[in-house]
Scaffold this motif. Structure first.
Motif, PDB file in Angstrom:
ATOM      1  N   ASP A   1       0.812  -1.224   0.000  1.00 27.33           N
ATOM      2  CA  ASP A   1       0.000   0.000   0.000  1.00 27.33           C
ATOM      3  C   ASP A   1       0.841   1.267   0.000  1.00 27.33           C
ATOM      4  OD1 ASP A   1      -2.232  -1.595   0.074  1.00 27.33           O
ATOM      5  OD2 ASP A   1      -2.558  -1.407   2.236  1.00 27.33           O
ATOM      6  N   PHE A   2       2.121   1.172   0.351  1.00 28.79           N
ATOM      7  CA  PHE A   2       2.968   2.357   0.454  1.00 28.79           C
ATOM      8  C   PHE A   2       3.919   2.505  -0.739  1.00 28.79           C
ATOM      9  CE2 PHE A   2       1.724   1.319   4.790  1.00 28.79           C
ATOM     10  CZ  PHE A   2       1.271   2.545   5.237  1.00 28.79           C
ATOM     11  N   GLU A   3       3.729   1.684  -1.760  1.00 27.64           N
ATOM     12  CA  GLU A   3       4.657   1.701  -2.894  1.00 27.64           C
ATOM     13  C   GLU A   3       4.681   3.055  -3.601  1.00 27.64           C
ATOM     14  OE1 GLU A   3       5.765  -0.949  -6.875  1.00 27.64           O
ATOM     15  OE2 GLU A   3       3.990  -1.433  -5.666  1.00 27.64           O
TER      16      GLU A   3
ATOM     17  N   GLU B   1      -2.113  10.290  12.618  1.00 30.12           N
ATOM     18  CA  GLU B   1      -3.056   9.347  13.214  1.00 30.12           C
ATOM     19  C   GLU B   1      -3.425   8.256  12.225  1.00 30.12           C
ATOM     20  OE1 GLU B   1      -6.905   7.670  14.628  1.00 30.12           O
ATOM     21  OE2 GLU B   1      -6.388   8.553  12.688  1.00 30.12           O
ATOM     22  N   TRP B   2      -3.719   8.653  10.993  1.00 30.19           N
ATOM     23  CA  TRP B   2      -4.068   7.669   9.963  1.00 30.19           C
ATOM     24  C   TRP B   2      -2.911   6.701   9.721  1.00 30.19           C
ATOM     25  CZ3 TRP B   2      -1.319   7.258   5.366  1.00 30.19           C
ATOM     26  CH2 TRP B   2      -1.789   6.268   4.482  1.00 30.19           C
ATOM     27  N   LEU B   3      -1.684   7.225   9.639  1.00 26.66           N
ATOM     28  CA  LEU B   3      -0.524   6.391   9.344  1.00 26.66           C
ATOM     29  C   LEU B   3      -0.264   5.385  10.461  1.00 26.66           C
ATOM     30  CD1 LEU B   3       1.935   5.701   7.598  1.00 26.66           C
ATOM     31  CD2 LEU B   3       3.194   7.511   8.792  1.00 26.66           C
TER      32      LEU B   3
ATOM     33  N   ALA C   1      -0.307  -0.172  12.131  1.00 30.28           N
ATOM     34  CA  ALA C   1      -0.732  -1.167  13.117  1.00 30.28           C
ATOM     35  C   ALA C   1      -1.566  -2.249  12.436  1.00 30.28           C
ATOM     36  CB  ALA C   1      -1.523  -0.503  14.238  1.00 30.28           C
ATOM     37  N   GLY C   2      -2.396  -1.839  11.468  1.00 30.53           N
ATOM     38  CA  GLY C   2      -3.215  -2.797  10.737  1.00 30.53           C
ATOM     39  C   GLY C   2      -2.410  -3.748   9.883  1.00 30.53           C
TER      40      GLY C   2
ATOM     41  N   ASP D   1       5.535  -1.795  19.937  1.00 29.85           N
ATOM     42  CA  ASP D   1       6.642  -0.989  20.451  1.00 29.85           C
ATOM     43  C   ASP D   1       7.313  -0.184  19.354  1.00 29.85           C
ATOM     44  OD1 ASP D   1       7.719  -3.216  19.224  1.00 29.85           O
ATOM     45  OD2 ASP D   1       9.352  -3.465  20.661  1.00 29.85           O
ATOM     46  N   MET D   2       7.230  -0.665  18.110  1.00 31.79           N
ATOM     47  CA  MET D   2       7.787   0.073  16.980  1.00 31.79           C
ATOM     48  C   MET D   2       6.987   1.342  16.698  1.00 31.79           C
ATOM     49  SD  MET D   2       8.423  -1.346  13.093  1.00 31.79           S
ATOM     50  CE  MET D   2       9.734  -2.472  13.588  1.00 31.79           C
ATOM     51  N   LEU D   3       5.696   1.277  16.960  1.00 29.06           N
ATOM     52  CA  LEU D   3       4.798   2.396  16.672  1.00 29.06           C
ATOM     53  C   LEU D   3       4.509   3.247  17.903  1.00 29.06           C
ATOM     54  CD1 LEU D   3       2.177   0.481  14.494  1.00 29.06           C
ATOM     55  CD2 LEU D   3       4.274   1.608  13.734  1.00 29.06           C
TER      56      LEU D   3
END
Length: 256
Positions: free
Chosen positions: A13-15, A163-165, A170-171, A177-179
């Motif tokens: 999704d981040f490509e 907030e969205w990111l 997370a999804g 702990d990374m987030l």
């Protein structure tokens, strides 16, 4: 050239964020972001942007333009910071913006590819200092002085995407702990020095009797509806009581 160290981020999704951060060898014309808070620089930007987005409300034009600026800068920068522990040189005086054919930010030219943190940052305000204090704060203050656009609107434009990111990552199953610093950034009402955190609680989730529920709703309206042909956003706080002359987004009209 894009930043090779960040390549692991830009999949799935981040490509489409792969080519947003570029290095000095990118030949496209660019504008120092610092110039966009000067009287002449902002006047030029708004004149240029009006060719693609008509409108006479300078506050609404700046707000709408800023939304693309924030999302395109936040996603790769914050993701690199949280996932890879990689800090990027995105302070206002270091950054140049490349405009696309629509007058909106297409890419950002950085002076170098950044580097891993020398030691683990002590909380979100240290981790994101370059972005928050070096970029957002002077940019938002400069625009507020130039067009009297509310600081709250601009900070909400930025915080909305953080907030969205964080929720999107997370999804994808990334470890909590990374987030954690990203989550804490939008959940901390105060900064360590006791001052208000303008990134705090940018959205709320509202239960509704009709339409999508819960509705992810921004705390501040971005006022884009003041521009010709633009409706309210789907997550506008005015969805249930639109301002005079404002139109609902088509997706919500269809569900009404």
């Amino acid at each position: 050239m894009t930043i090779r160290a960040l390549a692991p981020l830009f999949v799935g999704d981040f490509e489409h964020y792969r080519d947003i951060l570029v290095l000095p060898d990118d030949p496209r014309p660019a504008i120092p972001v610092r110039e966009l808070i000067t009287t002449d620089g902002l006047a030029w930007l708004l004149e240029h942007y009006r060719r693609f987005q008509p409108g006479d409300d300078r506050r609404a034009l700046v707000s709408q333009w800023s939304r693309t600026y924030f999302v395109k800068l936040i996603v790769p920068t914050v993701a690199a910071n949280m996932v890879l522990g990689h800090e990027l040189p995105v302070a206002l005086d270091k950054l140049e913006v490349i405009l696309g054919d629509d007058g909106l930010p297409e890419a950002f030219r950085l002076p170098h590819e950044g580097q891993p943190f020398a030691s683990k940052p002590e909380g979100p305000f240290e981790r994101f200092k370059e972005l928050l204090d070096g970029n957002f704060e002077p940019l938002i203050e400069g625009w507020n002085q130039q067009v009297k656009l509310s600081r709250k609107v601009l900070w909400n434009n930025a915080a909305n995407y953080v907030e969205w990111l964080v929720h999107a990552m997370a999804g994808l199953g990334l470890p909590a702990d990374m987030l954690a610093d990203g989550k804490q950034l939008i959940e901390s009402e105060r900064r360590p020095d006791g001052g208000k955190n303008p990134m705090f609680s940018p959205v709320r989730y509202v239960e509704r009797s009709s339409g999508p529920s819960p509705l992810r709703q921004r705390r501040q309206c971005c006022i884009r509806y003041r521009l010709p042909e633009l409706a309210l956003c789907e997550n506008c706080p005015h969805i249930d009581k639109p301002p005079k002359g404002a139109r609902l987004p088509e997706s919500l009209v269809e569900q009404a």
